[in-house]
Design an enzyme around this catalytic site. Structure first.
Site, PDB file in Angstrom:
ATOM      1  N   PHE A  41       0.807  -1.231   0.000  1.00  0.00           N
ATOM      2  CA  PHE A  41       0.000   0.000   0.000  1.00  0.00           C
ATOM      3  C   PHE A  41       0.840   1.282   0.000  1.00  0.00           C
ATOM      4  O   PHE A  41       0.419   2.299   0.597  1.00  0.00           O
ATOM      5  CB  PHE A  41      -0.977   0.006   1.197  1.00  0.00           C
ATOM      6  CG  PHE A  41      -1.606  -1.331   1.443  1.00  0.00           C
ATOM      7  CD1 PHE A  41      -2.305  -1.970   0.433  1.00  0.00           C
ATOM      8  CD2 PHE A  41      -1.476  -1.975   2.668  1.00  0.00           C
ATOM      9  CE1 PHE A  41      -2.862  -3.223   0.637  1.00  0.00           C
ATOM     10  CE2 PHE A  41      -2.022  -3.226   2.883  1.00  0.00           C
ATOM     11  CZ  PHE A  41      -2.723  -3.848   1.860  1.00  0.00           C
ATOM     12  N   CYS A  42       1.994   1.271  -0.655  1.00  0.00           N
ATOM     13  CA  CYS A  42       2.861   2.471  -0.716  1.00  0.00           C
ATOM     14  C   CYS A  42       3.135   3.022   0.680  1.00  0.00           C
ATOM     15  O   CYS A  42       3.199   4.244   0.871  1.00  0.00           O
ATOM     16  CB  CYS A  42       2.240   3.561  -1.595  1.00  0.00           C
ATOM     17  SG  CYS A  42       2.057   3.074  -3.293  1.00  0.00           S
ATOM     18  N   ALA A  43       3.264   2.129   1.650  1.00  0.00           N
ATOM     19  CA  ALA A  43       3.588   2.542   3.015  1.00  0.00           C
ATOM     20  C   ALA A  43       4.461   1.444   3.620  1.00  0.00           C
ATOM     21  O   ALA A  43       4.132   0.865   4.650  1.00  0.00           O
ATOM     22  CB  ALA A  43       2.315   2.747   3.825  1.00  0.00           C
TER      23      ALA A  43
END
Ligand code: PLP
Length: 458
Positions: free
Chosen positions: A378-380
């Site tokens: 999740f781009c985290a």
């Protein structure tokens, strides 16, 4: 039926009625045969367009014309529409009189723009839990990454300590999310803003996941800037927003150099050019503005305001309860959380399923139930690493190490929903999770190009 019962029933109905969105009648094929209405449960990535937004865009489309250039009637009309959109969105965000609102492409674009406008010597403070869009744009400046807090109070303390200890005690900016794109948990924005200001720092709110679910007021939260994306706010026409204090924006070099940002350009005697840049928001909006995108964002702001956030929040909480209660009955499912079970949250939940790789689980939800979720990191990445306690990698594999009994999960599945989600979508999701965990997938899957896909004949 008494008047009060009728009123209660009507209120209940209004809480339970989703806002009309596009795509509600789209059907998708199932690998097991037949078709089913698509359940879009990936709102945190991109939400479907509100019908109202689509209608407003369609009504304007024949009148489309250039903005801030062109003497024709439709150019003037389009310029008015663009500037009215700016006013509508500024009002939606509770902006101060002196604030500027810049139309950008997205939250990523907005935060990169602000990163280019930092004053000399500005130090940036960001929690490691942020989305990469809020984590990465500051790397050219001095940036301090703060460890993940385990309570909202700890977040405030960690920030206060870091700001107090900064050397030298110069300009500083804090960037914080309003709601996590991984856990959906709300961050203590007002308290963090107070801490930032008490230590002579400014704060920008990443409202990409907050604005679609909760009212966001720059004035009430006392943040210096706010950024969000149209495509997560039911207005997928390529516009985002950065709104807030004008001084840093006005002092900065234009984000893009070009027409629209410049008031006057003249050749110099030495052969070069002198440029006088605009001081308004136009300074950072070079090129032909995306009037349809801005109009769509304004339309979504109006639609959400008219629907009423009290009603929208009540409905979303009802959906969150359904999902959480349903998943709680499946012991193999673990929900990811930083602040604990009781933390207030928006309709975004990530989870791991024992014995499954996330890509496999998400593929089965799609192929066998017509449900669209997201799997991965999740781009985290730093946040997911902290939450899983493992070195996360998007495996995209159907079997593999993360699926072994008792193995540490490598990534997660995320389900997310909002104002357009009917109950049936989350009910189908809960049933699907229960059946997949109990019975296994009905189909065989294989890994292809790093993703898990149904094993069907080519
Ligand atoms: N911030 C958060 C919290 C997000 O969830 C996202 C996107 O998922 C972004 C920023 C980046 O948004 P965009 O991709 O629209 O630039």
């Amino acid at each position: 039926m008494s008047v009060s019962t009728a009123a209660a029933t009507a209120a209940d109905r209004s809480v339970r009625a989703p806002l009309p969105v596009l795509g509600g009648d789209v059907t998708v094929p199932l690998v097991t045969g037949g078709e089913v209405a698509y359940a879009a449960l990936d709102y945190a990535a991109s939400a479907p367009a509100l019908q109202r937004v689509w209608d407003d865009v369609a009504a304007y489309a024949p009148y489309y014309g250039s903005v801030h250039r062109g003497a024709g009637y439709l150019s003037q009309l389009s310029t008015d529409l663009f500037e009215n959109a700016r006013r509508t969105v500024a009002e939606f965000l509770g902006c101060r009189e002196t604030d500027q609102l810049v139309f950008t492409r997205s939250t990523t674009d907005s935060l990169n723009l602000l990163a280019r406008a930092l004053p000399a010597g500005c130090r940036v403070f960001v929690f490691e839990t942020e989305h990469h869009a809020a984590l990465l744009p500051w790397r050219h400046a001095g940036v301090t990454y703060l460890d993940a807090p385990r309570t909202p109070g700890q977040a405030v303390q960690t920030l206060e300590r870091a700001l107090a200890d900064r050397e030298p005690h110069g300009p500083a900016l804090v960037c914080v999310t309003g709601a996590s794109n991984v856990t959906g948990e709300l961050w203590p924005v007002r308290e963090l803003a107070a801490a930032a200001h008490a230590h002579g720092a400014r704060i920008v709110l990443d409202a990409a996941q907050l604005a679609p679910h909760h009212p966001v007021s720059v004035r009430d939260l006392d943040v210096d800037w706010v950024a969000f994306s149209g495509h997560k706010l039911y207005a997928p026409f390529g516009s985002g927003v950065l709104a807030g204090r004008a001084d840093w924006l006005r002092a900065a070099e234009p984000y893009l150099a070009g027409g629209g940002a410049s008031r006057r350009v003249a050749r110099r005697a030495d052969g070069g050019v002198d440029v006088e840049w605009h001081e308004s928001a136009a300074r950072h909006e070079a090129g032909s503005p995306n009037v349809i995108g801005a109009h769509a964002v304004a339309s979504a702001c109006r639609a959400l305001t008219e629907a009423g956030f009290d009603t929208l929040v009540a409905r979303e909480q009802h959906l969150i309860r359904k999902v959480r209660d349903g998943l709680a009955e499946v012991p193999e499912v673990g929900i990811l959380s930083l602040f604990g079970d009781d933390a207030p949250r928006v309709g975004v939940l990530s989870f791991v399923v024992e014995g499954w790789n996330s890509s496999h689980f998400a593929a089965a939800l799609s192929a066998e139930y017509g449900i669209g979720v997201r799997d991965g990191l999740f781009c985290a990445h730093p946040l997911v690493r902290t939450l899983l306690g493992s070195d996360p990698r998007t495996r995209g594999e159907c079997g593999g190490p993360g699926a072994a009994p008792g193995a540490t999960p490598l990534d997660a599945v995320r389900v997310s929903f909002g104002a357009g989600t009917p109950d049936e979508h989350v009910e189908r999701f809960v049933r699907a999770v229960r059946e997949l965990v109990r019975d296994g997938a009905k189909w065989n899957y294989r890994t292809q190009d790093g993703r898990c896909v149904p094993d069907t004949p080519a």
